[in-house]
Design a protein around this motif. Structure first.
Motif, short mmCIF file in Angstrom:
data_model
loop_
_atom_site.label_atom_id
_atom_site.label_comp_id
_atom_site.label_asym_id
_atom_site.label_seq_id
_atom_site.Cartn_x
_atom_site.Cartn_y
_atom_site.Cartn_z
N GLU A 188 13.46 15.72 48.89
CA GLU A 188 14.40 16.79 48.40
C GLU A 188 14.28 16.96 46.97
O GLU A 188 14.24 18.41 46.65
CB GLU A 188 15.79 16.43 48.61
CG GLU A 188 16.14 16.24 49.88
CD GLU A 188 17.85 15.84 50.18
OE1 GLU A 188 18.58 17.02 50.08
OE2 GLU A 188 18.03 14.90 50.63
N GLU B 88 10.98 19.23 46.77
CA GLU B 88 11.27 20.41 47.35
C GLU B 88 11.96 21.46 46.49
O GLU B 88 11.27 22.44 46.55
CB GLU B 88 11.88 20.27 48.63
CG GLU B 88 12.09 21.55 49.42
CD GLU B 88 12.76 21.60 50.98
OE1 GLU B 88 12.23 21.11 51.53
OE2 GLU B 88 13.70 21.95 50.71
N ARG B 89 12.86 20.86 45.86
CA ARG B 89 13.45 22.02 44.64
C ARG B 89 12.53 22.19 43.48
O ARG B 89 12.67 23.22 42.94
CB ARG B 89 14.70 20.87 44.31
CG ARG B 89 15.97 21.01 45.21
CD ARG B 89 17.07 20.50 44.47
NE ARG B 89 16.97 19.36 43.90
CZ ARG B 89 17.32 17.91 44.48
NH1 ARG B 89 17.71 18.13 45.62
NH2 ARG B 89 17.14 16.72 43.92
N TYR C 151 14.02 20.46 53.82
CA TYR C 151 15.19 20.10 53.59
C TYR C 151 16.26 21.16 53.81
O TYR C 151 17.31 21.24 54.17
CB TYR C 151 15.42 19.02 52.20
CG TYR C 151 14.71 17.70 52.47
CD1 TYR C 151 15.36 16.89 53.23
CD2 TYR C 151 13.46 17.62 52.28
CE1 TYR C 151 14.86 15.42 53.21
CE2 TYR C 151 12.87 16.23 52.19
CZ TYR C 151 13.32 15.44 52.93
OH TYR C 151 13.11 14.19 53.06
N ASP C 152 16.02 22.08 52.65
CA ASP C 152 16.86 23.17 52.54
C ASP C 152 16.27 24.52 53.21
O ASP C 152 15.62 25.46 52.58
CB ASP C 152 17.02 23.53 51.08
CG ASP C 152 17.77 24.66 50.75
OD1 ASP C 152 18.47 25.24 51.69
OD2 ASP C 152 17.83 25.09 49.50
N GLU C 153 16.50 24.73 54.31
CA GLU C 153 15.89 25.94 55.13
C GLU C 153 16.35 27.09 54.65
O GLU C 153 15.58 28.16 54.55
CB GLU C 153 16.12 25.70 56.72
CG GLU C 153 15.36 24.61 57.13
CD GLU C 153 15.49 24.77 58.92
OE1 GLU C 153 16.14 25.56 59.49
OE2 GLU C 153 15.23 23.60 59.66
N GLY D 116 17.37 27.98 51.79
CA GLY D 116 16.79 28.25 50.23
C GLY D 116 15.25 28.41 50.49
O GLY D 116 14.88 29.39 49.54
#
Length: 336
Positions: A25, A28-29, A60-62, A64
């Motif tokens: 995560e 990914e950020r 993880y953050d679809e 975003g």
């Protein structure tokens, strides 16, 4: 930006380090932040394709990721890779972004075309589900003789080369050509079923190819060409914002659109019949003189004239074929 940052390191070593980064995560950020920096600083834009490809792993953050990829397309930042990322995200977030992009005038036409292509891929399972449903109670749009053919639109309605010259097959061919026979000049010529950019390699494919892709998925066989499915497919093409598709399925423009496509489908089916009769029927007596008379009529009225004239040429040892060709030549109706 120092080369210690793997997201913006253009060297081969930097790219290898990026590829090896674990998909956490936190990473990914960091990748999304790197894309934000590339959007604001054109000197970092070369890094965007690699970052977008890295994000095509399990997200993880679809929400975003979809929002970031959508902004990349709007700003022209590695748009092809960003659209591909949205396709991989799929429903619901990737699909929703793609549906917005195909209608966004800020997006160049090439990127919108790629977005439509990806949307069609995502939505195709629903088309295929519809195609498996029997057309019970639906209104057919093709004549009865055409609805019986077992050959699919996926193969261009082609008749098998090994199909025997039986009385039943010859009768079916004749019935189809008679059912489709024009009674007046065709104002809207049927396009060739295969499109190739022979003269200009940079020429964009015509929009009707996109329409055909959708219609073919909804109606893969002639007996499935119904008023209901044509309306549904037209509505889907409008949702995809394919150029030239009427937005209101209940309008007169939509009715003309449907009639044009029924004419084109009929023409492609008739064209394949002419091809089979010309290339694979060796016994001239089976097609004389009715096929020659019909071919001349098709050519005179400009309805799939290339296929009709080709059949006459394949049977040019038959006097009635030569006579038909001579008449068409004298009238200036032979295709170039």
């Amino acid at each position: 930006m120092p080369h210690s940052d793997p997201w913006h390191d253009p060297t081969p070593d930097g790219r290898r380090r990026q590829e090896l980064l674990a998909h956490t995560e936190a990473n990914e950020r960091a990748a999304l932040a790197a894309l934000a920096r590339a959007s604001a600083d054109s000197t970092l834009s070369d890094s965007a394709p690699d970052v977008l490809r890295w994000l095509r792993q399990r997200p993880y953050d679809e929400i975003g990721i979809a929002a970031t990829a959508e902004r990349c397309v709007v700003h022209g930042l590695a748009a092809h890779d960003a659209v591909s990322l949205l396709r991989d995200l799929g429903a619901p977030h990737g699909e929703r972004s793609l549906l917005r992009l195909v209608r966004d005038d800020r997006v160049d036409e090439g990127s919108r075309a790629w977005a439509r292509n990806c949307l069609t891929l995502l939505r195709r399972p629903a088309y295929e589900t519809r195609a498996r449903q029997p057309p019970q109670g639906e209104i057919p749009l093709l004549p009865p003789a055409l609805r019986d053919i077992p050959y699919s639109w996926a193969t261009g309605f082609q008749w098998p080369a090994q199909l025997p010259e039986t009385a039943d097959n010859i009768a079916r061919a004749r019935a189809i050509l008679e059912a489709c026979a024009p009674t007046a000049p065709e104002p809207d010529p049927v396009p060739a079923p295969s499109w190739h950019s022979y003269e200009d390699e940079d020429e964009e494919p015509p929009a009707w190819l996109e329409v055909r892709s959708v219609l073919r998925d909804f109606m893969p066989y002639a007996h499935l060409v119904t008023e209901e499915r044509m309306t549904e497919a037209t509505r889907e093409c409008a949702l995809l914002n394919i150029p030239g598709v009427p937005g209101n399925p209940d309008s007169e423009e939509a009715a003309r659109f449907a009639r044009r496509w029924v004419t084109w489908i009929s023409g492609w089916i008739a064209g394949e019949v002419f091809t089979w009769l010309g290339m694979y029927v060796d016994d001239d007596t089976l097609v004389t003189p009715w096929a020659m008379e019909l071919a001349e009529r098709y050519a005179r009225f400009g309805f799939v004239p290339d296929r009709a004239v080709s059949m006459l040429n394949w049977h040019d040892t038959v006097p009635s074929s030569r006579e038909a060709l001579a008449r068409l030549a004298a009238e200036g109706r032979l295709p170039p």
